[in-house]
Write a protein that holds these residues in place. Structure first.
Motif: not given
Length: 134
Positions: A4-5, A9-12, A85-86, A130-131
């Motif tokens: 969903t995000d 997922d990329y960062l994880t 996203s939330g 974003i991060c």
């Protein structure tokens, strides 16, 4: 598996690869992930990267992770997703975050594309945070 995000997922995936001591991590590609990867490279957080647009239906980003030569610890201490996203986090140019007093970077999605918090201040643009990377 439906993600969903994709940015979380990329960062994880990068976090997990570093925790396992991998040299290379492969991540499904998207334009925003390519942008984040370029920024991580320009800021010296990763060794190198390769975009393989032929692999799979959306392509793959291969990232060579960077470790300290002496301590063998990963160069990236923390990757933190800010805007989700939330709960989207938008900041004006005056409110852009400083990560550890400027030692880390915040990656901002602006109307002029992805950039670090420093570049966004120079360009005088705000955007979606974003991060954080440090």
């Amino acid at each position: 598996m439906i993600v969903t995000d994709p940015i979380a997922d990329y960062l994880t995936r990068i976090r997990n690869a570093q925790a396992a001591g991998h040299k290379i991590v492969e991540i499904p590609a998207s334009n925003i992930k390519k942008g984040i990867t370029k920024i991580l490279y320009e800021q010296g957080y990763i060794l190198k990267y390769k975009f393989d647009d032929d692999a799979g239906k959306q392509g793959v980003i291969s990232i060579a992770l960077k470790y300290d030569a002496v301590t063998k610890k990963p160069v990236i201490k923390e990757l933190k997703r800010v805007s989700r996203s939330g709960l989207r986090q938008y900041k004006g140019v005056d409110e852009l975050p400083k990560v550890i007093n400027g030692l880390g970077i915040a990656i901002i999605s602006t109307s002029k594309g992805l950039m670090t918090d420093k570049q966004a201040r120079q360009e005088k643009v705000g955007g979606e945070v974003i991060c954080y990377v440090y």
